[in-house]
Scaffold this motif. Structure first.
Motif, PDB file in Angstrom:
ATOM      1  N   ASP A 114       0.568  -0.903  -0.060  1.00 37.95           N
ATOM      2  CA  ASP A 114       0.139   0.018   0.135  1.00 37.95           C
ATOM      3  C   ASP A 114       0.509   1.341   0.037  1.00 37.95           C
ATOM      4  OD1 ASP A 114      -2.623  -1.828   0.188  1.00 37.95           O
ATOM      5  OD2 ASP A 114      -2.159  -1.634   2.075  1.00 37.95           O
ATOM      6  N   TYR A 115       2.118   1.545  -0.174  1.00 37.75           N
ATOM      7  CA  TYR A 115       2.457   2.610  -0.130  1.00 37.75           C
ATOM      8  C   TYR A 115       4.181   2.417  -0.350  1.00 37.75           C
ATOM      9  CZ  TYR A 115       4.552   0.319   4.378  1.00 37.75           C
ATOM     10  OH  TYR A 115       5.395  -0.041   5.468  1.00 37.75           O
ATOM     11  N   ASP A 133       7.000   7.996  -0.445  1.00 33.83           N
ATOM     12  CA  ASP A 133       5.836   7.959   0.852  1.00 33.83           C
ATOM     13  C   ASP A 133       6.930   8.816   1.534  1.00 33.83           C
ATOM     14  OD1 ASP A 133       3.009   7.235   0.723  1.00 33.83           O
ATOM     15  OD2 ASP A 133       4.362   5.614   0.340  1.00 33.83           O
ATOM     16  N   ARG A 155       8.927   3.383   0.618  1.00 32.58           N
ATOM     17  CA  ARG A 155      10.084   4.074   1.298  1.00 32.58           C
ATOM     18  C   ARG A 155      10.693   4.321   0.184  1.00 32.58           C
ATOM     19  NH1 ARG A 155       9.530   1.034   6.880  1.00 32.58           N
ATOM     20  NH2 ARG A 155       7.400   2.170   7.443  1.00 32.58           N
TER      21      ARG A 155
END
Length: 378
Positions: A278-279, A326, A281
């Motif tokens: 979902d994200y 993110d 880095r």
């Protein structure tokens, strides 16, 4: 597979050579060798056209230098006139051969690239519990010339063009990098044609994985590739089959340390990012390199060895890349760290690093109001 025929005359046409000279000049127009070539452009193009027509063209000597970011690499820069030839060849045959590549090959292709590869990887990751991250050991230095020429002959049936492709490939023989003699293998990092040849070389792996092993959740970016599955044992078997294929068919070695199987719930590191369902880095080594670069830029800026625009352009490129993850909190923290060490340098980059984090028009209005209050105070 339809072969490329009767295309050499298009490649060496003066119109194509002029266009290639323009493409090769981008970003380096005012360098000495580029400026010298362009100053006598008509004569240089005429000479190059004649050499290619009579097959008297010989590739020039490379200039070697080393870069250390993100890792140490030995770069071979071809003379400008040879880069014109590289463009002339690449820009004509690449669109034709690109049509034979699989959809999920992302390096050095129009409308593809690293960000598209990351999007695709995240889509696969959401569907599967495990991921095999594969990497080829010393890839560019290991590409076998004879195998590459055979692959090209599977797609090209123009003897004149094959002569020129062989000349470009064989130009690597003049190089010796880290005691590795480029007599039968290795392509110089830095050539446009090297990138294209390298992508084409591993297209053989793509076909083996997609149509031999019948794997759907697969993608490749140059010599980095990912395979997703819900069965760890299947991935272990696939890794050994791929290892054998690379060794026996392409004379390549799968990197043991980097070719591992991971649980996707822990994230997968790929192309400078750690990807989760979902994200995303930014990888820690990318952040470390940015901090190191900022330390260097701050010193150069304070000593007037670099101007503000150059610093801001570099940071703007990094921020644009970092936004694919993110990174709002990360960028805020980086700016705070810069501010603690050098406030004036940090403020130079504030609007770029904190873009989409702070409403700058409102902040500027508040600063203006604070300034008015200070002016009006007794």
């Amino acid at each position: 597979m339809k072969k490329i025929k009767d295309i050499y005359s298009v490649i060496i046409a003066k119109e194509n050579l002029y266009r290639s000279a323009h493409m090769a000049s981008r970003g380096r127009r005012y360098r000495d060798t580029t400026a010298d070539f362009n100053f006598c452009l008509e004569d240089e193009i005429g000479r190059l056209h004649k050499e290619l027509s009579t097959k008297s063209y010989r590739h020039g000597k490379y200039r070697l230098f080393t870069i250390y970011d993100p890792k140490e690499r030995r770069i071979a820069a071809a003379p400008f006139r040879d880069r014109v030839v590289h463009h002339a060849v690449h820009d004509v045959i690449e669109p034709v051969i690109d049509n034979t590549f699989i959809y999920d090959s992302y390096a050095c292709r129009k409308d593809k690239g690293s960000h598209s590869a990351i999007d695709r990887a995240q889509n696969f990751l959401k569907l599967c519990a495990f991921c095999l991250h594969g990497d080829v050991r010393k890839y560019f230095y290991s590409i076998n010339h004879d195998i590459l020429k055979k692959i090209l002959r599977m797609r090209v049936e123009d003897e004149d063009l094959l002569w020129l492709l062989d000349e470009i490939i064989d130009s690597a023989k003049q190089l010796a990098i880290s005691d590795l003699q480029f007599t039968k293998k290795g392509l110089p990092i830095g050539n446009l044609t090297s990138q294209f040849f390298a992508n084409l070389y591993l297209n053989e792996l793509d076909y083996f994985v997609k149509f031999g092993l019948r794997i759907d959740c697969y993608l490749r970016y140059m010599d980095d590739f990912l395979i997703f599955s819900n069965d760890r044992k299947t991935l272990l078997d696939d890794r050994e089959k791929i290892r054998n294929f690379l060794k026996n068919k392409l004379a390549l070695e799968l990197h043991n340390g980097k070719s591992q199987i991971y649980k996707t719930r822990n994230g997968v590191k790929f192309l400078g990012f750690r990807i989760f369902k979902d994200y995303r880095r930014l990888a820690s080594d990318n952040v470390k390199r940015f901090k190191k670069r900022m330390k260097k830029f701050a010193y150069l800026f304070e000593n007037a060895k670099i101007d503000a625009d150059e610093v801001r352009d570099s940071v703007r490129c990094w921020v644009a890349h970092s936004k694919y993850a993110d990174t709002r909190k990360l960028r805020l923290g980086l700016w705070g760290g810069l501010r603690e060490k050098n406030e004036s340098f940090a403020n130079l980059l504030k609007d770029i690093l904190l873009d989409e984090i702070i409403d700058f028009p409102r902040e500027r209005e508040r600063e203006r109001e604070r300034g008015m209050r200070c002016t009006n105070s007794p």
